[in-house]
Design an enzyme around this catalytic site. Structure first.
Site, PDB file in Angstrom:
ATOM      1  NE  ARG A   1       6.439  32.892  22.632  1.00  0.00           N
ATOM      2  CZ  ARG A   1       6.137  33.681  21.610  1.00  0.00           C
ATOM      3  NH1 ARG A   1       7.056  33.978  20.702  1.00  0.00           N
ATOM      4  NH2 ARG A   1       4.932  34.196  21.481  1.00  0.00           N
TER       5      ARG A   1
ATOM      6  CG  ASP B   1       0.485  31.414  14.078  1.00  0.00           C
ATOM      7  OD1 ASP B   1       1.711  31.335  14.258  1.00  0.00           O
ATOM      8  OD2 ASP B   1      -0.091  32.473  13.771  1.00  0.00           O
TER       9      ASP B   1
ATOM     10  CG  HIS C   1       2.457  36.342  24.223  1.00  0.00           C
ATOM     11  ND1 HIS C   1       3.710  36.768  23.873  1.00  0.00           N
ATOM     12  CD2 HIS C   1       1.735  36.334  23.081  1.00  0.00           C
ATOM     13  CE1 HIS C   1       3.745  37.022  22.576  1.00  0.00           C
ATOM     14  NE2 HIS C   1       2.567  36.759  22.067  1.00  0.00           N
TER      15      HIS C   1
END
Lengths: 337, 430
Positions: free
Chosen positions: B65, B306, B310
């Site tokens: 991120r 993967d 969030h």
């Protein structure tokens, strides 16, 4: 050296997410929310229909009001435009003496980027007792029910393609009033099953009430994957699908289906799947014709049929009020118990 | 500095080595495996009794991120989570903000990684400019800046012609192209596997053909161009079969699967669990079993996390409007070893899928414990029970469906380049 890990008992894998009823029923099996028909049992469905029956009798009288929900505040939270559903919910609430607030969000907060949860929290803060929710996304009512404060009930007035439980209940009510026993009935649901929350809820309701045969009739491009696993017989030919049925439920065809390559044209759809007076003769002579509304005349149904002697389309609207009164009074009862 | 770990069970999937003995680290490399050289005197001795040592994991797909989405996670937070999960090398897809389509982004990521806990971070460069799928990215410059391969992440390409040219151009430099097999039109607005569950929930489905049609096109172009392609994150049984057949025919193609695809199915989505919203979607039982079989046969040679952390708000909403992805660095190793318990793989095979398998795909030197190899390894306590709990979760993303799952075994220490980057706190046991 062996290849096995050191053997130790470990906890079983957790079960997959909560079943629909863990959210919508109380521990003793009463309705806490009304989110979906799926998973309800026959007794509870029958209880809802019986309760609606008592309200239907009242609705035919001169004084149409009972004080059951006096002092309660019900919020119609509509994220999607609707006239019929919202007004019948509003009328149902008013006949139960509740205060009603209509909030149409499609044009206000959602545009400003306010999240669904923020909207919910703000209205919750006004000390309301029940949300009636319509939203264009499947699962929206579940989401709200999961996050709402304890003591507030959520009624799903349609979420995406998922469910429209009170519509299915009023359809069952209408069928029961005319036909009584479901076990001998053949019911055909015709049209855009793929995008229809109404069809999904009807299929669950008809199967819970042990309907003799539930058929869906549509071109393959308007049928969802593995639809037979919902417990229906699939027909691609309307004439065959209508043969000897006791109830025909027509679904609305949205214009945008042509844009997304589901269908070539309204004209061809009407030729193949439109309910005409000629085709109606294939059904049982006392067959009911139903439609959740609003009907597209000349697209899925001929006017002569929509307004004809077999049609109970307006009765459905009338009974919608009684059924919604029944559901509202039952969920509030579950909270007070 | 030299370190000798004694009485440790050493597992090295590169050659099936399995013995209790000594693991000797000299500087940043492995000096010896099994027995220390005669007369060797380490600066430090560690008692490895009851522990296992195996190569640190190489994860082929982890979103950290950074740059651009630091409100979700940072390189610092996620490399620490990786270390806890026994992962010592991470490969980052290029879909950061801005995307990795110039050396500047690679330099930024490298700089941040050097300031973090020490887990190695590698970058895939963009295949096309801004990942827009139209114009090729400057792949040679990206490679010189350190990109291990090129990829368009999950973003679509404008046409098969762009894909063909991109494969040809990347092949000029011997770059591996990492592709996701996902036809954008067939995927549409879908948010879960198209099948009985999507029908029941009224959610828009993603058909199996979204993967197989895209894979068919990729395979045809691999055959045409001879490009070395790695297909990231398969989700269907049929897709795995297509890869197996292509490999048998000698095409230079490989594939991986996300660990969660080997354990969860569409059924886990019910009722609208946003933590099971992933793309490619969780599919049917047959797909899961087919993927497992392909992993067992080595046709799928790597298991990846993967990882997609969030912030909580991303998962708060009706299912389709939540962001897809699972925070999974800390469950990759436990889930992979669960495959051994399930009888699917031998211990060495399982470890190979997260070490030598991915190393081969992107030409990494690590992923082994042979003398001279990089001293990246895990000290694993097989007797410790480990419940996945939110309290000791290190990733900034808490979006996982695996909370409350219990696993046998736990990471005791994770080492990178000859030094520990993570040590389990004493109280962190169940």
């Amino acid at each position: 050296m062996t290849d096995t890990l050191i053997a130790r008992p470990h906890a079983r894998l957790p079960l997959p997410g909560p079943l629909p009823n863990r959210l919508q029923l109380t521990e003793d099996g009463q309705l806490r929310h009304m989110l979906t028909i799926e998973g309800l049992n026959r007794e509870l469905m029958t209880e809802i229909l019986d309760t609606a029956e008592s309200f239907a009798n009242m609705n035919e009288k001169a004084v149409k009001k009972v004080p059951l929900l006096r002092g309660k505040t019900i919020v119609n939270l509509f994220f999607e435009a609707s006239t019929r559903t919202r007004t019948t919910f509003e009328l149902a609430a008013k006949r139960l003496s509740a205060d009603v607030l209509n909030v149409n969000i499609s044009t206000s907060s959602a545009v400003k980027g306010e999240s669904l949860l923020d909207t919910l929290r703000n209205i919750e803060a006004m000390n309301v007792d029940m949300f009636v929710v319509r939203h264009e996304e499947s699962g929206a009512a579940h989401f709200i029910a999961r996050h709402v404060m304890p003591g507030i009930s959520v009624l799903n007035a349609g979420d995406g393609r998922h469910a429209h439980p009170t519509q299915a209940l009023l359809d069952m009510f209408t069928i029961r009033r005319h036909k009584g026993d479901f076990t001998k009935l053949k019911v055909a649901i015709v049209g855009d099953i793929l995008h229809s929350r109404v069809a999904r809820s009807q299929i669950h309701a008809l199967n819970i009430l042990q309907t003799g045969e539930v058929r869906v009739v549509a071109p393959c491009s308007l049928l969802p994957a593995d639809v037979d696993q919902l417990g229906v017989q699939v027909y691609n030919d309307l004439d065959e699908g209508l043969k000897d049925v006791d109830v025909i439920i027509m679904l609305r065809l949205q214009r945008e289906r042509m844009e997304h390559a589901h269908l070539p044209s309204e004209h061809e759809y009407y030729q193949l799947f439109g309910l005409t007076a000629r085709r109606l003769q294939l059904a049982h002579p006392t067959c009911l014709v139903m439609h959740p509304g609003p009907a597209n005349r000349g697209v899925e149904i001929e006017s002569a049929v929509a307004d004809g002697p077999h049609s109970v389309i307006l009765e459905q609207v009338t009974y919608g009020i009684s059924v919604r009164m029944a559901v509202m009074s039952m969920v509030m009862g579950a909270h007070q118990a | 500095m030299s370190v000798l770990i004694e009485n440790v069970r050493i597992l090295d999937p590169v050659d099936g080595f399995d013995a209790i003995g000594e693991l000797v680290v000299q500087g940043s490399e492995i000096l010896a495996r099994g027995q220390a050289p005669e007369g060797f005197e380490p600066r430090r001795r560690i008692d490895g009794s009851g522990l296992w040592a195996f190569p640190g994991l190489i994860d082929l797909a982890a979103r950290l991120r950074e740059p651009g989405q630091e409100h979700k996670a940072t390189i610092a937070s996620e490399t620490l989570a990786a270390a806890r999960g026994g992962i010592t090398s991470l490969v980052v897809p290029p879909d950061t903000e801005p995307p990795v389509d110039s050396p500047a982004e690679i330099e930024l990521i490298n700089r941040r990684a050097h300031q973090a806990c020490g887990v190695r971070v590698y970058v895939l460069g963009a295949l096309t400019h801004q990942l827009e799928g139209q114009q090729l990215a400057e792949m040679a410059a990206l490679m010189q800046a350190g990109a291990r391969g090129v990829s368009n992440a999950s973003k679509p390409l404008a046409s098969l012609l762009v894909l063909r040219r991109a494969l040809e151009y990347a092949t000029t430099f011997g770059l591996t192209i990492v592709l996701s097999a996902q036809d954008p039109a067939l995927t549409g607005s879908g948010c879960m596997h198209e099948g009985a569950v999507s029908t029941r929930l009224g959610l828009a489905g993603i058909p199996e053909a979204a993967e197989t049609a895209a894979l068919g096109a990729i395979l045809a172009l691999v055959e045409q161009t001879g490009a070395r392609v790695h297909v990231a994150r398969l989700s269907t049984r049929r897709g795995a079969e297509m890869i197996a057949k292509a490999r048998a025919e000698g095409l230079p193609i490989s594939a991986d699967v996300a660990a969660h695809q080997l354990f969860l199915t569409e059924v886990d989505v019910a009722e609208f669990d946003p933590n099971c919203h992933v793309i490619p979607p969780l599919r049917g039982q047959r797909d899961r079993d087919g993927l497992r079989a392909a992993v067992a046969r080595g046709e799928i040679s790597a298991i990846c996390s993967d990882h997609q952390p969030h912030e909580p708000d991303s998962k708060l909403g009706p299912f389709a409007s939540t962001e897809p992805g699972i925070s999974s660095l800390e469950t990759l190793l436990p889930l992979t070893l669960r495959l051994v318990e399930d009888g699917l793989l031998s211990l060495h095979e399982a470890l190979a899928r997260v070490t030598t398998g991915p190393a081969e795909i992107l030409d990494f030197a690590q992923g082994r414990l042979t003398p001279g190899a990089r001293a990246d390894f895990v000290l694993w306590d097989p007797a410790a029970m480990h419940e996945v709990r939110s309290e000791d979760w290190l990733s900034a993303g808490r979006n996982t469906p695996f909370f409350n799952w219990t696993f046998a075994g736990q990471t005791r220490e994770t080492w990178v380049a000859g030094r520990p980057v993570w040590t389990r706190p004493a109280e962190d046991t169940v």
